[in-house]
Design a protein around this motif. Structure first.
Motif, mmCIF file in Angstrom:
data_model
loop_
_atom_site.group_PDB
_atom_site.id
_atom_site.type_symbol
_atom_site.label_atom_id
_atom_site.label_comp_id
_atom_site.label_asym_id
_atom_site.label_seq_id
_atom_site.Cartn_x
_atom_site.Cartn_y
_atom_site.Cartn_z
ATOM 1 N N PRO A 264 0.806 -1.427 -0.254
ATOM 2 C CA PRO A 264 -0.081 -0.370 0.510
ATOM 3 C C PRO A 264 1.347 0.830 0.279
ATOM 4 C CG PRO A 264 0.281 -1.529 2.063
ATOM 5 C CD PRO A 264 0.656 -1.946 1.478
ATOM 6 N N ARG A 265 0.602 2.283 -0.690
ATOM 7 C CA ARG A 265 1.184 2.981 -0.978
ATOM 8 C C ARG A 265 1.217 4.252 0.571
ATOM 9 N NH1 ARG A 265 4.186 7.608 -1.625
ATOM 10 N NH2 ARG A 265 4.286 8.269 -3.845
ATOM 11 N N ASN A 266 1.990 4.018 0.220
ATOM 12 C CA ASN A 266 2.820 5.425 2.618
ATOM 13 C C ASN A 266 2.638 6.969 1.663
ATOM 14 O OD1 ASN A 266 2.038 3.324 4.119
ATOM 15 N ND2 ASN A 266 4.609 2.080 3.642
ATOM 16 N N HIS A 267 2.425 7.161 2.549
ATOM 17 C CA HIS A 267 2.524 8.858 2.673
ATOM 18 C C HIS A 267 3.156 9.246 4.298
ATOM 19 C CE1 HIS A 267 -0.101 9.712 -0.958
ATOM 20 N NE2 HIS A 267 -0.884 8.767 -0.384
ATOM 21 N N CYS A 268 4.725 9.979 4.166
ATOM 22 C CA CYS A 268 5.368 9.693 5.234
ATOM 23 C C CYS A 268 6.222 11.022 4.961
ATOM 24 C CB CYS A 268 5.786 8.683 5.267
ATOM 25 S SG CYS A 268 7.175 8.622 7.109
ATOM 26 N N SER A 318 10.613 11.778 -2.710
ATOM 27 C CA SER A 318 10.276 10.736 -4.515
ATOM 28 C C SER A 318 9.879 9.517 -3.789
ATOM 29 C CB SER A 318 11.057 10.712 -4.529
ATOM 30 O OG SER A 318 12.613 10.020 -4.561
ATOM 31 N N TYR A 319 9.177 9.429 -3.126
ATOM 32 C CA TYR A 319 9.087 7.605 -3.012
ATOM 33 C C TYR A 319 10.208 6.180 -3.512
ATOM 34 C CZ TYR A 319 5.626 4.308 -1.005
ATOM 35 O OH TYR A 319 5.232 3.213 -0.796
ATOM 36 N N GLU A 320 11.465 6.769 -3.084
ATOM 37 C CA GLU A 320 12.459 5.774 -4.090
ATOM 38 C C GLU A 320 12.948 4.668 -2.999
ATOM 39 O OE1 GLU A 320 16.305 7.410 -5.330
ATOM 40 O OE2 GLU A 320 14.764 9.229 -5.790
ATOM 41 N N LEU A 321 12.654 4.737 -1.806
ATOM 42 C CA LEU A 321 13.212 4.292 -1.011
ATOM 43 C C LEU A 321 12.381 2.410 -1.019
ATOM 44 C CD1 LEU A 321 14.584 5.997 2.086
ATOM 45 C CD2 LEU A 321 15.998 5.346 -0.249
ATOM 46 N N CYS A 324 11.095 2.812 2.656
ATOM 47 C CA CYS A 324 9.605 3.417 2.954
ATOM 48 C C CYS A 324 8.475 2.478 1.987
ATOM 49 C CB CYS A 324 9.938 4.878 2.273
ATOM 50 S SG CYS A 324 11.160 5.616 2.820
ATOM 51 N N GLN A 325 8.765 2.212 0.923
ATOM 52 C CA GLN A 325 7.506 1.036 0.301
ATOM 53 C C GLN A 325 7.328 0.090 1.046
ATOM 54 O OE1 GLN A 325 8.785 0.792 -3.617
ATOM 55 N NE2 GLN A 325 9.672 2.864 -3.991
#
Length: 343
Positions: A264-268, A318-321, A324-325
């Protein structure tokens, strides 16, 4: 208005540090399936070092200190630590496993704006098996005593949903209501990072003992649908912290672990408004990302804007880690909330 915090959220530079999660010890009095914290580390921050740290954090705009561990209540000088931050008039939150809550809450209750207590089952058998120690009844007694001492206290229950307790989802909500807490929140079990002392203390239980399998995920989704249908008022009021969509994210996370879907897409934006400081002084952009220095060796103002951590903030944004995903526990502060000083 907190313009510095607002600028944090729209850039890679930290001008103020409103939220700090302070791990006062890695010692713990439980033996959880998903965690390797057991004994305190050698050379944990002394009270004098924490006083010095508090002064630096105060000058850098601290608004909210969150105590974690290990188990913070194991520190004999924890009251003195709380008094240091109380004198700074900042919000104080305690994350606790609750085992020592009944014993210590009387001396500490007036320090905290918020108490978050971990409970992983509605029955002693379930909770104690997950936590590795007979602690269930003592935790509920501690919660009751906290409410008795400070009736308006903002106290909540946090549950990590996993193989051994997912069927108790509805009962967990009812237990929280019966206990008189303000809300209950749910997390998936992190099984893919080296956090919780697993990088230094050794592995925990096998993933298959913690994560849900395909049939269990299907059963869990049905339970979530029932809860969404039957607890509309609890979702609307915030008694259940997660939205219905976020509750489904728990199941989707376990599906992703099996390769049956995407995470699921995280927003952090935790690294933009907060930092984690460990019991030995390492500073991290968040609990799950690598340290970028140690407060014993460098000034806080230098550490928080070192090139490495600024690059980390860029990559988080940029949500590339991958970390994080796959994250199960995020923190997001909107630019508006930052500007309005809502920490």
């Amino acid at each position: 208005m907190n313009f510095k915090a607002f600028l944090n959220t729209i850039s890679g530079t930290v001008r103020t540090l409103p939220i700090v999660i302070l791990y006062v010890t890695e010692g713990c009095n439980l033996k959880c399936l998903t965690c390797s914290y057991r004994s305190p580390l050698p050379g944990e921050l002394s009270l004098d070092e924490i006083k010095s740290l508090a002064k630096n954090l105060g000058s850098f705009g601290l608004k909210h200190i969150v105590y974690s561990g290990g188990e913070p209540l194991l520190r004999r000088d924890f009251k003195e630590i709380c008094e240091v931050f109380r004198s700074m008039n900042v919000k104080q939150t305690l994350l606790t496993n609750g085992l020592l809550l009944e014993k210590r809450i009387e001396e500490l209750a007036y320090h905290f704006t918020e108490l978050i207590v971990s409970i992983d089952g509605t029955k002693a058998e379930t909770h104690n098996k997950i936590r590795g120690v007979n602690s269930f009844d003592l935790i509920l007694k501690g919660i009751a005593k906290a409410i008795e001492l400070k009736p308006g206290i903002n106290i909540s229950i946090r549950t990590v949903i996993q193989k051994q307790n997912f069927r108790e989802l509805r009962d967990l909500i009812e237990m929280a209501r019966s206990a008189g807490v303000k809300r209950i929140s749910f997390l998936s079990a992190d099984v893919s990072s080296d956090a919780y002392g697993r990088d230094t203390r050794g592995a925990v239980s096998e993933e298959s003992e913690i994560a849900l399998n395909k049939e269990e995920i299907k059963e869990f989704k049905n339970l979530i649908e029932e809860v969404i249908s039957d607890y509309k008022a609890e979702f609307a009021s915030g008694f259940i912290s997660e939205s219905p969509a976020k509750l489904f994210h728990l199941a989707e996370y376990y599906e992703a672990l099996l390769g049956l879907g995407t995470y699921p897409r995280n927003h952090c934006n935790a690294p933009m408004v907060s930092a984690v400081i460990t019991s030995t002084g390492d500073i991290h952009p968040c609990f799950f990302l690598p340290s970028f220095g140690n407060i014993r060796k460098n000034q806080l103002e230098v550490l928080v804007n070192a090139p490495a951590v600024k690059n980390t903030r860029r990559r988080v944004k940029s949500y590339e880690l991958e970390r994080c995903q796959k994250c199960v526990c995020t923190l997001y502060t909107s630019p508006k909330s930052a500007l309005l000083n809502n920490f």
